[in-house]
Design an enzyme around this catalytic site. Structure first.
Site, PDB file in Angstrom:
ATOM      1  N   GLU A 142     -27.137  68.859 -48.975  1.00 51.07           N
ATOM      2  CA  GLU A 142     -28.599  68.412 -48.098  1.00 51.07           C
ATOM      3  C   GLU A 142     -29.524  69.288 -47.820  1.00 51.07           C
ATOM      4  O   GLU A 142     -29.936  69.694 -46.632  1.00 51.07           O
ATOM      5  CB  GLU A 142     -27.989  67.451 -46.836  1.00 51.07           C
ATOM      6  CG  GLU A 142     -27.187  66.322 -47.265  1.00 51.07           C
ATOM      7  CD  GLU A 142     -26.824  65.543 -46.114  1.00 51.07           C
ATOM      8  OE1 GLU A 142     -27.139  65.802 -44.908  1.00 51.07           O
ATOM      9  OE2 GLU A 142     -26.378  64.285 -46.353  1.00 51.07           O
ATOM     10  N   GLU A 292     -21.540  61.198 -50.814  1.00 51.25           N
ATOM     11  CA  GLU A 292     -21.140  60.782 -49.697  1.00 51.25           C
ATOM     12  C   GLU A 292     -21.206  59.469 -49.243  1.00 51.25           C
ATOM     13  O   GLU A 292     -22.371  59.085 -49.234  1.00 51.25           O
ATOM     14  CB  GLU A 292     -21.388  62.012 -48.564  1.00 51.25           C
ATOM     15  CG  GLU A 292     -21.502  63.394 -48.702  1.00 51.25           C
ATOM     16  CD  GLU A 292     -21.698  64.116 -47.497  1.00 51.25           C
ATOM     17  OE1 GLU A 292     -22.459  63.677 -46.461  1.00 51.25           O
ATOM     18  OE2 GLU A 292     -21.849  65.450 -47.733  1.00 51.25           O
TER      19      GLU A 292
HETATM   20  C1  GAL Z   1     -24.005  64.075 -44.385  1.00 51.53           C
HETATM   21  C2  GAL Z   1     -23.571  65.643 -44.435  1.00 51.53           C
HETATM   22  C3  GAL Z   1     -21.970  65.955 -44.137  1.00 51.53           C
HETATM   23  C4  GAL Z   1     -21.742  65.285 -42.796  1.00 51.53           C
HETATM   24  C5  GAL Z   1     -22.300  63.810 -43.120  1.00 51.53           C
HETATM   25  C6  GAL Z   1     -21.821  63.337 -41.439  1.00 51.53           C
HETATM   26  O1  GAL Z   1     -25.396  64.489 -43.959  1.00 51.53           O
HETATM   27  O2  GAL Z   1     -23.724  66.091 -45.601  1.00 51.53           O
HETATM   28  O3  GAL Z   1     -21.707  67.282 -44.406  1.00 51.53           O
HETATM   29  O4  GAL Z   1     -22.225  66.051 -41.992  1.00 51.53           O
HETATM   30  O5  GAL Z   1     -23.568  63.790 -43.067  1.00 51.53           O
HETATM   31  O6  GAL Z   1     -22.454  63.482 -40.563  1.00 51.53           O
END
Ligand code: GAL
Length: 661
Positions: A142, A292
């Protein structure tokens, strides 16, 4: 089509790995992302590479036929590095360096950090380039903010300005620094803008600079991976409409774009949440993936949001497929017992015993296995285009014009209206060719230049429908207001002039009187109101009260074989609904399904195959009237549809015609 999980073997005992991998495989997970925060484990001391544990973790997964995407761990520089080189740390506006202990605390400009990043990415790439289980790479995590205000960034900003403007005279002229007597007489005088008294010009250039530094930092990694790992793809996990970095430019350096998707009450859920999916796909106009996707209750030390309801994890998975994704990776496998994300639940809870969420995703795994590669490479049907210019967004975020004006939210009022009518939307960068869009919405083209004006004119002349809005053609590239009547370079295309405008802060919305071809139904205007003079266009709407009573508020201009609509205000949802309905009908694009705010219908095609994705975002049953004549088959159940489709809460259907086209 694949599903998978983000997995952190380094968070678990070695004895957990086999049972974890076995459970993953049993659920149908075929893809795992690994390693993206594990720098301190791969390089515990400077130059000491330890990949043995990762090799072993990959072997354990491979034994279950699971493929791996490796993340480069540069979002989390290890403490030894920050201690040895404190100048790699990101410095805030207050001049204080961010302390280590979290993540994203590095400076993109720091040559030292770039060198250490180069070393670890080179070491990883060298070690895994030929690994049969490693299919791709995710760069960093990110990537984006926070902006850095260190001395290296200050100097780099001055150099960046020198390259852009060449002479100080040119910069002073472009920015208008005569205002408040701020004519710079030496490059070294120009600061990184830290406070709100700066003008919009330096702020826009600073934003461009920041985005450019992030991209340059990122490119260091991409170059290494491209050179060393030609057989593996390179992706990055983007955050939807996040705009601190020019994602259009970022996407050019990637093989595929990935999205981190966290629906819920904090970031939005439901049917219209798909705007971010459409944007992600549009960045390359190609199939994309989810790196994700939330898989449970979420929360850090703060940011809590309610847990998913039974059926939603499955629905959200199909929502991404419905918008062109071909792989979905869930965040994360098992909920961490330690660290900042102890409340950020994964597929398994802290205790690791499979429960409801695991079972729900196992169902998806079984369905994906049965569907196979049915949709791989299928294109998304999107006759509507929305042009989204990252630079105009920056400029409008710097200076909104109305405290409640949000240019992205405004653009997405159009997305919402067309999506409610089941018309697919693709986003376009102003430099793109707009594909085969029949209707092209160009919201707030704030920094519009001659090139875009010409392109839009040619598009309309050839038969396209263009929708322009207020705050278009207002500024030049230096974020200075143009010296001509608005909408500036777009005025002959629009066929109208902005006679006067108002940002009615604190006033009630103005009533509009709509004119044919719009129906005479109630609608209102707020946030921004252009009062227009007609110079070739006809009025589509007039103000019915307020200071501009009787004056045109929206217009329609016939141009060549096409037409141009100018909307001089931010309307209410009713207005956009009426506009979308008329435009779709006018272009022969009206959906055979009744518009809906909760039932989502999208279409993908592959060769002669057509797939309709029907998703019920409501927590209640929904009934969908099917168009007459054609029987459809549900690929998930194998059943034929009748005249009415009854959708259970969070139901998913994938329909295909029983009679091929
Ligand atoms: C995303 C990030 C992950 C994890 C997730 C939950 O933005 O890429 O590494 O932190 O949020 O908080």
């Amino acid at each position: 089509m694949d599903i998978g999980v983000d997995y952190y073997p380094e968070h678990w005992d070695r004895t957990d790995w086999e049972p974890h991998a076995k459970l993953m495989a049993e659920a149908g997970f075929r893809l795992v992302r690994l390693g993206e925060f594990a720098w301190s484990k791969m390089e515990p001391k400077e130059g000491r590479w330890e990949f043995g544990w990762l090799d072993e973790a990959i072997e354990v997964l491979r034994a279950q036929n699971i493929r791996v995407i490796l993340g480069t761990p540069t979002a989390t520089p290890p403490p030894w590095l920050a201690a040895r080189h404190p100048d790699i740390l990101n410095v805030g506006k207050d001049g204080r360096a961010l302390e280590p202990g979290g993540r994203r605390h590095y400076c993109y400009t720091s040559p030292v950090y770039r060198e250490y990043s180069r070393k670890i990415v080179t070491a990883m790439a060298g070690h895994y380039a030929e690994h049969p289980a490693v299919v791709g790479w995710q760069t960093d995590n990110e990537i984006g903010g926070p902006k850095c205000f260190c001395d290296a960034c200050a100097k780099a900003f001055q150099d960046w300005l020198k390259t852009r403007y060449v002479t100080l005279e040119a910069l002073n002229r472009a920015w208008g620094t005569i205002f408040w007597s701020q004519e710079w007489s030496d490059w070294s005088q120009i600061p990184l803008p830290r406070h709100s008294m700066h003008g919009p010009s330096i702020l826009l250039d600073h934003q461009r600079f920041h985005s450019g530094q992030v991209l340059a930092y990122h490119q260091v990694q991409v170059d290494i991976l491209r050179k060393s790992c030609p057989k593996q793809f390179v992706t990055h996990n983007c955050m939807g409409f996040y705009n601190e970095v020019d994602y259009w430019a970022l996407a050019k350096s990637l093989d595929r774009v990935a999205l981190d998707f966290y629906p819920g009450n904090l970031w939005g859920e439901g049917k219209f949440n798909c705007a971010g999916h459409d944007y992600t796909r549009s960045l390359k106009h190609q199939p994309w993936m989810v790196m994700e996707q939330r898989s449970g209750l979420t929360g850090w030390l703060e940011m809590f949001q309610a847990g998913d309801l039974p059926g939603q994890l499955r629905l959200w998975t199909y929502q991404t497929v419905a918008h062109g994704a071909d792989a979905v990776v869930y965040f994360r496998w098992r909920t961490s017992r330690f660290g900042a994300e102890q409340y950020w639940h994964g597929v398994l809870d802290h205790h690791g015993v499979p429960g409801r969420r695991y079972r729900e995703l196992s169902r998806v795994g079984a369905e994906f296995a049965a569907l196979g590669d049915r949709f791989t490479g299928a294109s998304y049907v999107a006759p509507v285009g929305i042009v989204l210019d990252p630079e105009s967004r920056w400029a409008l975020e710097i200076q909104k014009g109305h405290p409640k004006f949000d240019c992205l939210a405004h653009a997405n009022l159009y997305h919402r209206a067309f999506t409610a009518h089941h018309a697919g939307v693709e986003y376009w960068h102003p430099a793109d060719d707009f594909g085969g869009a029949k209707i092209l919405v160009v919201p707030t083209a704030f920094l519009c230049d001659e090139a875009l004006a010409k392109k839009l004119t040619a598009y309309a002349e050839a038969g396209g429908t263009v929708v322009l809005t207020f705050r278009s053609g207002v500024k030049d590239a230096a974020n200075v207001v143009v010296n001509e009547r608005l909408p500036g370079v777009l005025r002959s295309l629009a066929g109208c002039l902005v006679e006067e405008y108002d940002a009615p802060v604190g006033r009630e919305p103005f009533v509009l009187a709509l004119a044919a071809p719009l129906p005479k139904k109630p609608a209102t205007a707020t946030i921004w109101c252009d009062a227009l003079t007609l110079t070739g266009a006809k009025a589509l709407a007039r103000y019915a009260d307020g200071p501009f009573t009787g004056m045109p508020a929206a217009t329609l201009h016939r141009v060549g074989k096409g037409q141009v609509v100018y909307v001089g205000f931010q309307g209410d949802a009713a207005f956009y609904g009426l506009l979308a309905k008329w435009l779709l009908a006018d272009q022969g694009l009206a959906s055979p399904f009744a518009p809906s705010d909760t039932v989502e219908i999208t279409e993908r095609v592959k060769g002669k195959e057509r797939f309709l994705f029907v998703l019920n975002h409501a927590a209640t049953e929904s009934k969908l009237k099917m168009p007459a004549g054609k029987p459809w088959r549900d690929l998930l159940t194998g059943q034929k549809t009748g005249r009415t489709l009854t959708l259970t809460p969070y139901d998913v259907r994938i329909l295909t015609p029983t009679v091929p086209a």
